[in-house]
Structures are given as C-alpha cells and as structure tokens.
Design a protein around this motif. Structure first.
Motif, PDB file in Angstrom:
ATOM      1  N   ASP A  67       0.827  -1.213   0.000  1.00  0.00           N
ATOM      2  CA  ASP A  67       0.000   0.000   0.000  1.00  0.00           C
ATOM      3  C   ASP A  67       0.861   1.263   0.000  1.00  0.00           C
ATOM      4  O   ASP A  67       0.567   2.219  -0.717  1.00  0.00           O
ATOM      5  CB  ASP A  67      -0.947   0.015   1.200  1.00  0.00           C
ATOM      6  N   ALA A  71       0.878   4.016  -2.938  1.00  0.00           N
ATOM      7  CA  ALA A  71       0.589   5.426  -2.622  1.00  0.00           C
ATOM      8  C   ALA A  71       1.732   6.325  -3.088  1.00  0.00           C
ATOM      9  O   ALA A  71       1.503   7.401  -3.651  1.00  0.00           O
ATOM     10  CB  ALA A  71       0.346   5.589  -1.121  1.00  0.00           C
ATOM     11  N   ARG A  89      -5.506  12.217  -1.109  1.00  0.00           N
ATOM     12  CA  ARG A  89      -5.447  11.053  -0.230  1.00  0.00           C
ATOM     13  C   ARG A  89      -5.594   9.823  -1.112  1.00  0.00           C
ATOM     14  O   ARG A  89      -6.499   9.764  -1.941  1.00  0.00           O
ATOM     15  CB  ARG A  89      -6.598  11.105   0.768  1.00  0.00           C
ATOM     16  N   THR A  91      -6.626   6.075  -1.394  1.00  0.00           N
ATOM     17  CA  THR A  91      -7.448   5.152  -0.610  1.00  0.00           C
ATOM     18  C   THR A  91      -7.846   3.949  -1.454  1.00  0.00           C
ATOM     19  O   THR A  91      -7.594   3.904  -2.658  1.00  0.00           O
ATOM     20  CB  THR A  91      -8.726   5.846  -0.108  1.00  0.00           C
ATOM     21  N   ASP A  92      -8.529   3.017  -0.824  1.00  0.00           N
ATOM     22  CA  ASP A  92      -9.122   1.851  -1.490  1.00  0.00           C
ATOM     23  C   ASP A  92      -8.142   1.155  -2.442  1.00  0.00           C
ATOM     24  O   ASP A  92      -8.466   0.901  -3.598  1.00  0.00           O
ATOM     25  CB  ASP A  92     -10.395   2.245  -2.249  1.00  0.00           C
ATOM     26  N   ALA A 105      -6.437   2.048  -7.235  1.00  0.00           N
ATOM     27  CA  ALA A 105      -6.582   2.866  -6.031  1.00  0.00           C
ATOM     28  C   ALA A 105      -7.517   4.023  -6.366  1.00  0.00           C
ATOM     29  O   ALA A 105      -7.767   4.312  -7.539  1.00  0.00           O
ATOM     30  CB  ALA A 105      -5.218   3.391  -5.575  1.00  0.00           C
TER      31      ALA A 105
END
Length: 159
Positions: A67, A71, A89, A91-92, A105
């Motif tokens: 992750d 990111a 941000r 996320t997911d 993402a």
C-alpha cells in the motif's frame, strides 16, 4: 598472519558489547567490586560466559508495504498533472489476486480542487507505476482480461 577462529571473534564481540553496555559507574568503581555488582555485570551474564553459544541474527531489511509503495507511485506520478501530491489522499488500494501485477486505487482531493479519480497501476521491474488515471472507464483499454477488471471493480461500457 593468523586469523582468529569464529569462537574467538564471538568472544571479542561479546566483550566489546559488554563494555559498551556497562554502566558508567561500573567502569569508574573501585578495583574490588561487590559480589552483587559482579553477578549483574553484562559480561558475566553474556551467552558466551554462561556457556551457551551466541547466535547471529540476520538484520531484516524493512521495506515499505505494498500500500505504501502504491501510494508513493501515485503521489510521484506525472499523470497527476497540476495536482499537488500533498493535496490528495490515496485510498481503497486493491491488488488483483488474478494478476498480482495489477492494482487500482482511488485518489480523493483534500482541497476539493478536482474530482475523485481511479488509478490503474502495474508492477514491473522498477516497482509500481501509474498506467492510467481518470474518472471513468479506467482500465478498459489497458486491461485485456475482463476477470481482472471485474475483480478490481473497473466499470467499462460494452463495446
């Protein structure tokens, strides 16, 4: 030149470590320490002094999680355009179980300057890379396997 044996090296390393770990007052105390301070000395309680073999433990290299890698790839992607990396941000994040070299993402803007978007990433020799970023039909032209698209929740209009 004579090379020291492995047990000699372990003993030397343990002795050095014991001196480093020893409290300062133990180093500056009188030459006749009390029996209690001798028993509590790190050199007396060391594995070598206790008769048990010392064990070398390999140092594990800590790598960022998947992750975190994804990111970072999103935040450093040129596909973000004018959007500042610190104003989103990520996320997911989902990595495909069918094809683990594919992930998606969501990016959510924190300042409201743009709409949320879906990001398609691929993992190659240099790590994760953003392949496509958008608000609709992300991955439709880039992924040939419909099962991967379905698994990752990528919606494509029938052609």
């Amino acid at each position: 030149m004579i090379r020291p044996t492995v047990p000699q090296l372990f003993f030397a390393a343990t002795a050095v470590a014991a001196v480093i770990a020893m409290p300062t007052d133990a180093l500056t105390a009188s030459s006749s320490p009390s029996p209690a301070s001798v028993a509590d000395s790190p050199i007396i309680n060391s594995p070598v002094a206790m008769g048990t073999p010392a064990t070398a433990v390999p140092i594990r290299q800590v790598r960022p999680s998947t992750d975190e890698q994804i990111a970072r790839a999103v935040r450093t992607s040129p596909l973000l355009g004018e959007v500042q990396p610190d104003s989103i941000r990520v996320t997911d994040i989902h990595v495909s179980t069918i094809d683990p070299t594919v992930a998606v993402a969501r990016i959510i803007p924190t300042g409201g300057e743009t709409d949320p978007a879906t990001v398609l990433l691929r993992h190659g020799g240099n790590g994760w890379t953003v392949v496509e970023l958008g608000t609709a039909e992300v991955g439709c032209d880039k992924l040939d396997n419909p099962a991967v698209r379905d698994e990752l929740g990528l919606i494509c209009e029938p052609s």
